[in-house]
Design a protein around this motif. Structure first.
Motif, PDB file in Angstrom:
ATOM      1  N   ASP A 131       1.010  -1.115   0.026  1.00  0.00           N
ATOM      2  CA  ASP A 131      -0.055  -0.181  -0.070  1.00  0.00           C
ATOM      3  C   ASP A 131       0.824   1.441   0.080  1.00  0.00           C
ATOM      4  O   ASP A 131       0.536   2.499  -0.238  1.00  0.00           O
ATOM      5  CB  ASP A 131      -0.876   0.038   1.295  1.00  0.00           C
ATOM      6  N   GLU A 374       6.717 -16.170  10.418  1.00  0.00           N
ATOM      7  CA  GLU A 374       5.754 -17.434  10.340  1.00  0.00           C
ATOM      8  C   GLU A 374       6.451 -18.442   9.325  1.00  0.00           C
ATOM      9  O   GLU A 374       6.528 -19.414   9.466  1.00  0.00           O
ATOM     10  CB  GLU A 374       4.322 -16.922   9.975  1.00  0.00           C
TER      11      GLU A 374
ATOM     12  N   ARG B  64       6.006 -12.949  16.378  1.00  0.00           N
ATOM     13  CA  ARG B  64       5.144 -12.786  14.859  1.00  0.00           C
ATOM     14  C   ARG B  64       5.388 -11.696  13.992  1.00  0.00           C
ATOM     15  O   ARG B  64       5.224 -12.040  12.771  1.00  0.00           O
ATOM     16  CB  ARG B  64       3.656 -13.035  15.373  1.00  0.00           C
ATOM     17  N   LEU B  65       5.422 -10.627  14.639  1.00  0.00           N
ATOM     18  CA  LEU B  65       5.559  -9.588  13.483  1.00  0.00           C
ATOM     19  C   LEU B  65       6.716  -8.716  14.204  1.00  0.00           C
ATOM     20  O   LEU B  65       7.049  -8.452  15.292  1.00  0.00           O
ATOM     21  CB  LEU B  65       4.376  -8.608  13.950  1.00  0.00           C
ATOM     22  N   TYR B  95      -8.962  -4.837   4.389  1.00  0.00           N
ATOM     23  CA  TYR B  95      -7.639  -4.642   3.703  1.00  0.00           C
ATOM     24  C   TYR B  95      -7.549  -3.007   4.299  1.00  0.00           C
ATOM     25  O   TYR B  95      -7.902  -2.244   3.547  1.00  0.00           O
ATOM     26  CB  TYR B  95      -7.505  -4.664   2.555  1.00  0.00           C
ATOM     27  N   ASP B  98      -0.775  -2.730   5.026  1.00  0.00           N
ATOM     28  CA  ASP B  98       0.297  -3.954   4.977  1.00  0.00           C
ATOM     29  C   ASP B  98       0.410  -4.592   6.245  1.00  0.00           C
ATOM     30  O   ASP B  98       0.428  -5.664   6.468  1.00  0.00           O
ATOM     31  CB  ASP B  98       1.516  -3.437   4.283  1.00  0.00           C
ATOM     32  N   ARG B 101      -2.841  -6.499   7.318  1.00  0.00           N
ATOM     33  CA  ARG B 101      -2.847  -7.692   6.574  1.00  0.00           C
ATOM     34  C   ARG B 101      -1.988  -8.947   7.230  1.00  0.00           C
ATOM     35  O   ARG B 101      -2.382 -10.035   7.312  1.00  0.00           O
ATOM     36  CB  ARG B 101      -2.349  -7.444   5.178  1.00  0.00           C
ATOM     37  N   ALA B 102      -0.956  -8.354   7.741  1.00  0.00           N
ATOM     38  CA  ALA B 102      -0.149  -9.545   8.257  1.00  0.00           C
ATOM     39  C   ALA B 102      -0.403 -10.139   9.698  1.00  0.00           C
ATOM     40  O   ALA B 102      -0.573 -11.050   9.944  1.00  0.00           O
ATOM     41  CB  ALA B 102       1.499  -8.974   8.470  1.00  0.00           C
ATOM     42  N   PHE B 104      -3.648 -10.173  10.201  1.00  0.00           N
ATOM     43  CA  PHE B 104      -4.750 -11.230   9.983  1.00  0.00           C
ATOM     44  C   PHE B 104      -3.936 -12.423   9.485  1.00  0.00           C
ATOM     45  O   PHE B 104      -4.669 -13.676  10.029  1.00  0.00           O
ATOM     46  CB  PHE B 104      -5.562 -10.667   8.674  1.00  0.00           C
ATOM     47  N   GLU B 105      -2.990 -12.481   8.762  1.00  0.00           N
ATOM     48  CA  GLU B 105      -2.331 -13.640   8.470  1.00  0.00           C
ATOM     49  C   GLU B 105      -1.933 -14.645   9.683  1.00  0.00           C
ATOM     50  O   GLU B 105      -2.126 -15.890   9.688  1.00  0.00           O
ATOM     51  CB  GLU B 105      -1.187 -13.614   7.574  1.00  0.00           C
ATOM     52  N   SER B 106      -1.515 -13.850  10.650  1.00  0.00           N
ATOM     53  CA  SER B 106      -0.819 -14.635  11.960  1.00  0.00           C
ATOM     54  C   SER B 106      -2.000 -15.146  12.494  1.00  0.00           C
ATOM     55  O   SER B 106      -2.005 -16.182  13.318  1.00  0.00           O
ATOM     56  CB  SER B 106      -0.146 -13.469  12.704  1.00  0.00           C
ATOM     57  N   ARG B 108      -4.995 -15.756  11.494  1.00  0.00           N
ATOM     58  CA  ARG B 108      -5.885 -16.908  11.142  1.00  0.00           C
ATOM     59  C   ARG B 108      -5.222 -18.232  11.006  1.00  0.00           C
ATOM     60  O   ARG B 108      -5.792 -19.213  11.123  1.00  0.00           O
ATOM     61  CB  ARG B 108      -6.316 -16.995   9.595  1.00  0.00           C
ATOM     62  N   ILE B 109      -4.152 -18.217  11.570  1.00  0.00           N
ATOM     63  CA  ILE B 109      -3.347 -19.617  11.609  1.00  0.00           C
ATOM     64  C   ILE B 109      -3.068 -19.968  13.146  1.00  0.00           C
ATOM     65  O   ILE B 109      -2.759 -21.024  13.509  1.00  0.00           O
ATOM     66  CB  ILE B 109      -1.933 -19.702  11.200  1.00  0.00           C
ATOM     67  N   PHE B 119     -11.645 -11.875   6.125  1.00  0.00           N
ATOM     68  CA  PHE B 119     -10.931 -10.836   5.502  1.00  0.00           C
ATOM     69  C   PHE B 119     -11.951 -10.289   4.351  1.00  0.00           C
ATOM     70  O   PHE B 119     -12.116 -10.686   3.286  1.00  0.00           O
ATOM     71  CB  PHE B 119      -9.613 -11.531   4.589  1.00  0.00           C
TER      72      PHE B 119
END
Lengths: 420, 421
Positions: A131, A374, B64-65, B95, B98, B101-102, B104-106, B108-109, B119
């Motif tokens: 973005d 991850e 994680r981040l 959305y 960025d 979004r990351a 969310f990815e962490s 959802r697992i 999402f």
């Protein structure tokens, strides 16, 4: 950045590299010529994920501020431009390519014979890489007062649905009209445009086929090309994709690498470990890679260079080139869900027979970097391979510390040695 | 705050905002971004809960981040991983950027099994060909996903119409409160306003509508009762010598009201904002389509844009006009550390405001907090400058001096009919 004394390997440069320098020079010269009184060719500033084939088919010359950022960073010259952007109020936490570009156009100076990039006639950014480019291009549009097109590619978290493809395709149709008008050209007929576009797409397809072939040649032991060869040799597929020059160049690269494979000549003298690199290069410290080379570690794949291998447009969409582009430009590496990205990484690890993965956690690039923890965990837990995370930045060396990084590389190599 | 502290309604809203996890009714679905249509969650028979983040150091999210992810995204993920929101039936991300979004990815697992993690892939463009159709398709997709959650049902058009009405009422009441804040920040300080808005994004929305209407009524009455010669006829605070400068606050999602309180303690009144939980949630597009999803899409595409939306022109124009019509003396940017969209807009917005005669200051916010000592010194110096400038350059005839007065009649509309429920 403090420069530690590191024992590094001499590069075994490819002979085609000599030609590459000429290509880079020619590309930027053509952009300046286009803007000269005699040039009269419109120049578009585009992002690395922009659908350039449309612009090429319209006779517009695309130039890449990101590539320019990499060029400045590889000369270790980014700092003054970043600082100029920071002076103007842009946070030093923002993307260093963006700060470099903004700094050059604010100062009116740069690294192309002292010049910044030639000013754009139009601006085209695709959100598929981050973005950030949307905001960066908005800044450029305000500065230059020129028309801006944002290609909005929905995140392909689990692939694409038909509504998303239709949305992107509709924008691509709109881009043809937008770019023609911005370039003061007549909007071409659908038939004439699609015929020209198909020619350009065919050149892209040939380029990508050669590029993927080159990546496959690196499956050989020893690998005929390591990360530095690929980081420099990606210039044509990024900036000249869709041209015959690009196809011709990669034929030569293919020939030279095939010859190396035949002779068993490796990019690294004594290849002991085969590694994968994740994320953008650290442009100002190629010596880090040479340091690994000196210890027998070669890079047999990079997710970064592999990312350009996606533009092999779906043959089932051949009758509808814009639909093919809508799909492919939405599915590029930085626009796919983490699960799909993991599968792609695992496939590369297996096909290239890698022993470990090096993740460059790049402060400037959140889309690429967030999620790496991850991925690294998955590589360790699911593939049983060691990983190394290097905290750095692709262009701004202030975020990087070479000495401690070398120490971490040593520890990583010890783990690899223990597993060998 | 004066007599409004006695208000049980306000206390209830403030308590919900301060501890959302304890006040979320069940069955509830948490959502992250103000572009997530609460209406669809409600229409599916679920309670929408705006997910916040606790300030302070993070724990499980740190593995994680990276530390350069947006601090809100990391703090949010930290709360999720710590199990703070495990009582929710589902989670809706949008959305936004960025970093989110990351997150969310962490999540959802790592989310507990059986929970919906959706999402909402809204367009980044708010105008252009196909934008409305695509946004509507994503709204419909969200609706289908929510219909499958335990305790939920697929929303009917009637459900959606009811939910649009209810959320609209809460918004109108908040808008009424914003008018009180603008006219009489001594009665309703900006930090209290924002804390109530936070509570209204957590509680059962029927209750939130009743409570916000009650507070708006009470404050409007108080406003009338306390107009005295010490006030200008419009209800705006007078500005002889010691008047507190009026400021506009800009930024993203704030984890707490602490930065706002710091501004108030430093001597300014927050009378206007462009914040995720505040001003950006008040104005929505007309949305008169007969298809409820197209209607919602039009409403959300037409709302006050956030910096992640393109083109930015309407956002810049709205901020500029708000600064002028709300009669502010200065603006304070609260920049979330590592928030790219806001950081990219900052220099141009600063210049836009400066051209409109509004000086500004930027303060960095990280994990809900500001580095208090340094920020306070800078704020006090800035606010002192505003005070002096206002004193020398502004008589009663000055347009901005009178600007708050223009809001007088508007303030009297607070909590009017359409906004109650």
């Amino acid at each position: 950045m403090s420069e530690p004394v590191r024992e590094i390997a001499q590069d075994r440069r490819l002979t085609v590299d000599r030609e590459l320098k000429g290509l880079i020079l020619k590309h930027y010269m053509s952009a300046f010529r286009a803007k000269s009184p005699l040039g009269r060719k419109p120049v578009a500033w585009v992002t690395s994920g922009a659908p350039v084939e449309i612009l090429l088919a319209l006779g517009i010359l695309p130039v890449y501020p990101e590539n320019y950022g990499a060029l400045v960073a590889s000369r270790k010259a980014a700092l003054p431009y970043c600082e100029a952007a920071e002076q103007a109020g842009y946070s030093l936490d923002l993307c260093a390519y963006a700060r470099t570009n903004i700094g050059t156009f604010l100062l009116g100076q740069g690294e192309l014979g002292g010049r910044p990039l030639p000013p754009p006639d139009l601006l085209v950014a695709a959100k598929n890489i981050c973005d950030v480019v949307v905001k960066w291009w908005e800044v450029a549009a305000r500065h230059f007062g020129c028309p801006l097109f944002i290609l909005d590619t929905p995140y392909a978290a689990d692939g694409l649905n038909p509504d998303q493809v239709a949305y992107v395709k509709g924008q691509l149709e709109d881009l043809v009209v937008f770019a023609s008008k911005a370039a003061r050209r007549r909007v071409p007929s659908k038939e004439a445009f699609e015929s020209k576009l198909s020619e350009v797409l065919e050149l892209t397809r040939q380029t990508v086929s050669l590029w993927n072939g080159i990546q496959a040649l690196r499956q050989a032991s020893p690998t005929p090309a390591s990360a530095l060869d690929m980081f420099t040799n990606m210039f044509p597929i990024v900036t000249l994709r869709g041209t015959k020059t690009c196809v011709d160049y990669y034929r030569k690269v293919t020939e030279e690498l095939s010859e190396r494979v035949k002779q068993g000549y490796g990019a690294v003298p004594l290849e002991k470990y085969r590694l994968i690199w994740d994320n953008i290069a650290i442009w100002y410290d190629f010596d880090l890679v040479r340091y690994l080379h000196a210890r027998g570690a070669a890079f047999v794949g990079e997710t970064y260079t592999d990312a350009w291998g996606i533009y092999d447009f779906d043959p089932s969409d051949a009758h509808d080139p814009l639909q093919a582009m809508a799909r492919q430009y939405s599915l590029i590496l930085l626009n796919i869900g983490l699960g799909i990205r993991k599968e792609r990484l695992f496939r590369m690890v297996r096909s290239q027979r890698a022993d470990g993965v090096v993740f460059h956690s790049c402060r400037s690039c959140k889309t690429y970097s967030l999620g790496q923890y991850e991925l690294a965990r998955a590589v360790r837990d699911e593939l049983g391979l060691p990983t190394l995370v290097i905290e750095a930045d692709m262009a701004d060396s202030r975020a990087y510390s070479a000495g401690p990084t070398a120490t971490r590389v040593d520890a990583f190599l010890e783990i690899l040695a223990g597993k060998a | 705050m004066t007599n409004s502290t006695a208000s049980g309604a306000m206390d209830r809203l403030l308590a919900a905002g301060a501890d959302p996890a304890a006040h979320a009714p069940g069955p509830a679905v948490g959502y992250v971004c103000s572009y997530v249509p609460e209406e669809i969650i409600l229409a599916a028979g679920l309670h929408p809960v705006r997910l916040g983040a606790r300030p302070g150091p993070t724990g499980p999210a740190d593995s994680r981040l990276q530390s350069f992810s947006c601090s809100f995204a990391r703090a949010l993920l930290d709360g999720l991983l710590s199990g703070r929101w495990n009582g929710l039936e589902g989670f809706v991300f949008a959305y936004t950027c960025d970093s989110l979004r990351a997150a969310f990815e962490s999540w959802r697992i790592s989310a507990p099994p059986g929970r919906l993690v959706h999402f909402l892939n809204l367009p980044a463009r708010i105008e252009g060909p196909g934008v409305l159709d695509y946004a509507a398709s994503e709204m419909r997709r969200l609706s289908e996903a929510l219909g499958g959650v335990d305790g939920a049902h697929p929303p009917t058009p009637d459900d959606l119409a009811w939910a649009i009405g209810l959320i609209g009422a809460v918004r109108q009441n908040l808008e009424g409160l914003a008018r009180v804040r603008r006219a009489r920040p001594d009665l309703l300080p900006g930090s209290t306003y924002m804390a109530m808005a936070r509570g209204a994004a957590v509680l059962d929305r029927r209750e939130a509508a009743t409570l916000t209407a009650a507070v708006a009524d009470e404050l409007t009455a108080a406003m009338g009762a306390t107009v005295s010669p010490s006030r200008t006829p419009s209800g705006a605070p007078p500005r002889p010598g010691g008047g507190r400068p009026r400021v506009l606050v800009l930024g993203g999602y704030l984890e707490t009201e602490e930065p706002l309180r710091l501004i108030e303690e430093s001597g300014a009144d927050i009378v206007s904002d462009d914040l995720c939980l505040g001003g950006r949630r008040l104005e929505f597009g007309a949305g008169d389509d007969s298809d409820p999803y197209r209607r919602l899409a039009a409403m959300y595409l037409g709302r006050t844009p956030c910096p992640t939306k393109h083109p930015p022109d309407r956002r810049f124009e709205e901020i500029r006009s708000r600064a002028t019509t709300d009669g502010v003396d200065g603006a304070i940017f609260l920049l979330q550390k590592f928030c790219d969209p806001h950081a990219f807009d900052y220099p141009a917005l600063r210049d836009t405001l400066a051209e409109a005669g509004v000086p500004s200051l930027v303060i960095e916010v990280e994990l809900g907090a500001v580095s208090t000592g340094q920020a306070r010194t800078r704020l006090e110096a800035f606010i002192e400058t505003l005070r002096q400038t206002a004193r020398t350059s502004r008589g009663p005839g000055h347009p901005r001096g009178a600007a708050a007065g223009a809001r007088g009649p508007a303030a009297s509309r607070a909590g009017r009919g359409g906004g109650r429920m």
